[in-house]
Design a protein around this motif. Structure first.
Motif, PDB file in Angstrom:
ATOM      1  N   ARG A  53     104.177 -65.354 -54.178  1.00  0.00           N
ATOM      2  CA  ARG A  53     103.054 -64.813 -53.399  1.00  0.00           C
ATOM      3  C   ARG A  53     101.848 -65.747 -53.472  1.00  0.00           C
ATOM      4  O   ARG A  53     101.127 -65.913 -52.486  1.00  0.00           O
ATOM      5  CB  ARG A  53     102.683 -63.421 -53.907  1.00  0.00           C
ATOM      6  N   ASP A  54     101.648 -66.330 -54.646  1.00  0.00           N
ATOM      7  CA  ASP A  54     100.530 -67.280 -54.784  1.00  0.00           C
ATOM      8  C   ASP A  54     100.750 -68.501 -53.888  1.00  0.00           C
ATOM      9  O   ASP A  54      99.811 -68.996 -53.267  1.00  0.00           O
ATOM     10  CB  ASP A  54     100.386 -67.727 -56.248  1.00  0.00           C
TER      11      ASP A  54
ATOM     12  N   SER B 278     102.471 -68.577 -51.100  1.00  0.00           N
ATOM     13  CA  SER B 278     102.242 -68.156 -49.711  1.00  0.00           C
ATOM     14  C   SER B 278     100.755 -68.113 -49.407  1.00  0.00           C
ATOM     15  O   SER B 278     100.313 -68.529 -48.337  1.00  0.00           O
ATOM     16  CB  SER B 278     102.829 -66.771 -49.463  1.00  0.00           C
ATOM     17  N   SER B 279     100.008 -67.601 -50.349  1.00  0.00           N
ATOM     18  CA  SER B 279      98.567 -67.491 -50.167  1.00  0.00           C
ATOM     19  C   SER B 279      97.957 -68.890 -50.003  1.00  0.00           C
ATOM     20  O   SER B 279      97.089 -69.113 -49.152  1.00  0.00           O
ATOM     21  CB  SER B 279      98.014 -66.774 -51.398  1.00  0.00           C
TER      22      SER B 279
ATOM     23  N   ARG C  88      98.880 -70.340 -46.669  1.00  0.00           N
ATOM     24  CA  ARG C  88      98.074 -69.678 -45.636  1.00  0.00           C
ATOM     25  C   ARG C  88      96.690 -70.317 -45.567  1.00  0.00           C
ATOM     26  O   ARG C  88      96.202 -70.663 -44.485  1.00  0.00           O
ATOM     27  CB  ARG C  88      97.964 -68.184 -45.980  1.00  0.00           C
ATOM     28  N   THR C  89      96.082 -70.491 -46.726  1.00  0.00           N
ATOM     29  CA  THR C  89      94.735 -71.089 -46.773  1.00  0.00           C
ATOM     30  C   THR C  89      94.763 -72.492 -46.178  1.00  0.00           C
ATOM     31  O   THR C  89      93.895 -72.859 -45.382  1.00  0.00           O
ATOM     32  CB  THR C  89      94.247 -71.136 -48.239  1.00  0.00           C
TER      33      THR C  89
ATOM     34  N   LYS D 272     101.505 -62.460 -41.634  1.00  0.00           N
ATOM     35  CA  LYS D 272     100.208 -62.198 -42.264  1.00  0.00           C
ATOM     36  C   LYS D 272      99.208 -63.298 -41.905  1.00  0.00           C
ATOM     37  O   LYS D 272      98.049 -63.004 -41.589  1.00  0.00           O
ATOM     38  CB  LYS D 272     100.360 -62.074 -43.775  1.00  0.00           C
ATOM     39  N   THR D 273      99.669 -64.555 -41.953  1.00  0.00           N
ATOM     40  CA  THR D 273      98.774 -65.666 -41.588  1.00  0.00           C
ATOM     41  C   THR D 273      98.250 -65.455 -40.165  1.00  0.00           C
ATOM     42  O   THR D 273      97.047 -65.574 -39.918  1.00  0.00           O
ATOM     43  CB  THR D 273      99.525 -67.008 -41.677  1.00  0.00           C
TER      44      THR D 273
ATOM     45  N   ALA E 112     101.868 -57.672 -48.233  1.00  0.00           N
ATOM     46  CA  ALA E 112     102.009 -58.866 -49.070  1.00  0.00           C
ATOM     47  C   ALA E 112     103.457 -59.331 -49.220  1.00  0.00           C
ATOM     48  O   ALA E 112     103.709 -60.325 -49.894  1.00  0.00           O
ATOM     49  CB  ALA E 112     101.415 -58.592 -50.443  1.00  0.00           C
TER      50      ALA E 112
ATOM     51  N   ASP F  49     106.509 -61.326 -48.445  1.00  0.00           N
ATOM     52  CA  ASP F  49     106.662 -62.581 -47.700  1.00  0.00           C
ATOM     53  C   ASP F  49     107.870 -62.587 -46.776  1.00  0.00           C
ATOM     54  O   ASP F  49     107.888 -63.266 -45.765  1.00  0.00           O
ATOM     55  CB  ASP F  49     106.836 -63.750 -48.682  1.00  0.00           C
TER      56      ASP F  49
END
Lengths: 115, 226
Positions: free
Chosen positions: A92-93, A95-96, A99-100, B66-67, B168, B170
Motif C-alpha cells: 500500500r505504501d 502504491s501511495s 500515485r504521488t 484511486k489515482t 485502499a 490495490d
C-alpha cells in the motif's frame, strides 16, 4: 548432553542480541519481552524436557513433544500472517508513492506545456 | 456539473482507444490511469483524446482507480464515473449512472448486471460465482442483501462521496471495499441496471473463478490494516 549445551548457548546469544537491539531502539520493548519469553521458554524445555510433559498434561495432549509441536505450528502461523500484513502495508505504501509520483509528473508536464 | 470518467488501463491496446472515443461525447473529461502498461496503450488513449496519467509500476486496478479518482476530484470533477478499459462496459450506461446524482437523488450509483438488463455472453460459472459472492458480501462484509451485484466495476459518485469512500485495496478487492464503505456511510446509494458485454478476449484477460479466493484473502489482510 552436548545438544543441550549447544541449544542453550544459541538461546542465550539470541536473548543477548534481542536486548542489544532493544537498547538500540530497533526492536520495541514489548517485542523484546515476547522474544525473551520465547528464548527462555525454549531453554527451559531443552534443560528440563519433563516440563513439556507437565504442560502437555495441562492441555490434554499426551506427550510433551506433541504439545511443543502444536504450539510451534500455531506460533509459526501467527508469525507468517504478521509477515503478510507487513507485506500488505508495504504494498500500500508503494502504491501511495507511485500515485504521488504519477500526479507530480503530470503537474510538471502540464507546467512545461504552458511554457 | 462536470462528469469525469476514470479508466484504469493495463495493456489494453486495440481496445482502450475505442472506449475513450465512445466516452468523450458523454462526459466532460476522460482520465486514463495507465498502470505500467508496456504495449503502447497509454499512447493510444492519449491519441484518442484522454487525459493520461502514468503509474511507473503496475499497482493493480484498485490503485489505478484511486489515482484517477484523486486526480479527478482535485481537478474539479463534480461526478466521477469508474469505467473498464476492455470494452465490456456500455458507454450508453453513463446517463443511467449519472442521472440519479444529477437529479440529487443519490450520492453513489452502482451499475448492476442483475437488475433486468441481461448481460451479453456472461458464462454460467460467473453467474454462480457472483451469487456466492453476494452471500459472502452480506454475511461477512455487512453489505445489504438488497445489493444485487457484489462485483460491479461500473459506478458513479459525487466528488464528496469519492473523498468519503476512500478505498485502499490495490487489486481486485476494491469493488467489495467500495461497496462496503459506501453502504456503511451516510451516503445515499442506489443500484441501476447496466449491460456488460463479455467476449472470449475479455473473459481470457478478466477475473477468473480462482480470483474469488484472492479477493477474500485481500479483504482479510485489508481488515487488519490501519
Amino acid at each position: 548432553m552436548l545438544i543441550q549445551v549447544i541449544l542453550v548457548a544459541i538461546f542465550a546469544v539470541a536473548l543477548a542480541l534481542t536486548w542489544k537491539r532493544a537498547s538500540q531502539g530497533t526492536v520495541p520493548r514489548r517485542d523484546a519481552f515476547l522474544w525473551s519469553s520465547l528464548w527462555i521458554g525454549a531453554a527451559v524445555l531443552v534443560l528440563r524436557p519433563e516440563v513439556a510433559t507437565l504442560f502437555a498434561g495441562m492441555l490434554g495432549v499426551g506427550r510433551g513433544v506433541d504439545a511443543v509441536i502444536y504450539l510451534s505450528v500455531i506460533a509459526l502461523f501467527a508469525l507468517v500472517f504478521r509477515l503478510f500484513l507487513r507485506l500488505e502495508k508495504m504494498e500500500r505504501d508503494i502504491s501511495s508513492l507511485v500515485r504521488t509520483v504519477s500526479i507530480a509528473q503530470r503537474t510538471e508536464g502540464r507546467a512545461q506545456e504552458k511554457k | 456539473m462536470k462528469i469525469f470518467a476514470v479508466i484504469p488501463n493495463y495493456n489494453e491496446r486495440g481496445r482502450i482507444g475505442a472506449v475513450v472515443r465512445d466516452l468523450l461525447p458523454r462526459v466532460h473529461r476522460v482520465v486514463v490511469v495507465d498502470d505500467g502498461s508496456s504495449d503502447g496503450s497509454a499512447e493510444e488513449a492519449r491519441a484518442a483524446g484522454a487525459d493520461v496519467v502514468v503509474h511507473v509500476l503496475n499497482r493493480g486496478q484498485g490503485a489505478a482507480l484511486k489515482t484517477g479518482t484523486v486526480l479527478a476530484v482535485a481537478e474539479g470533477a463534480d461526478v466521477v464515473v469508474h469505467f473498464d478499459a476492455d470494452g465490456q462496459h456500455d458507454p450508453e450506461a453513463i446517463p443511467t449512472l449519472t442521472t440519479p446524482i444529477l437529479e440529487g437523488r443519490a450520492d453513489v450509483v452502482f451499475g448492476s448486471r442483475f437488475l433486468g438488463v441481461t448481460s451479453v455472453g456472461m458464462p454460467f460459472s460467473r453467474r454462480l460465482l457472483l451469487a456466492a459472492a453476494r452471500q459472502f458480501s452480506g454475511v461477512v462484509l455487512g453489505i445489504p442483501r438488497t445489493v444485487t451485484d457484489p462485483q460491479s466495476g461500473m459506478r458513479a459518485m459525487t466528488a464528496a462521496a469519492a473523498e468519503e469512500i476512500d478505498f485502499a485495496q490495490d487489486r481486485m478487492a476494491h469493488c467489495s471495499e467500495i461497496l462496503r464503505n459506501a453502504y456503511a456511510s451516510e451516503l445515499r446509494c442506489v443500484e441501476v441496471p447496466v449491460q456488460v458485454r463479455y467476449t472470449a478476449e475479455t473473459l481470457a484477460k478478466g477475473q477468473k473463478a480462482s480470483d474469488a479466493f484472492k479477493i477474500v484473502w485481500q479483504l482479510l489482510l485489508g481488515a487488519f490494516q490501519r
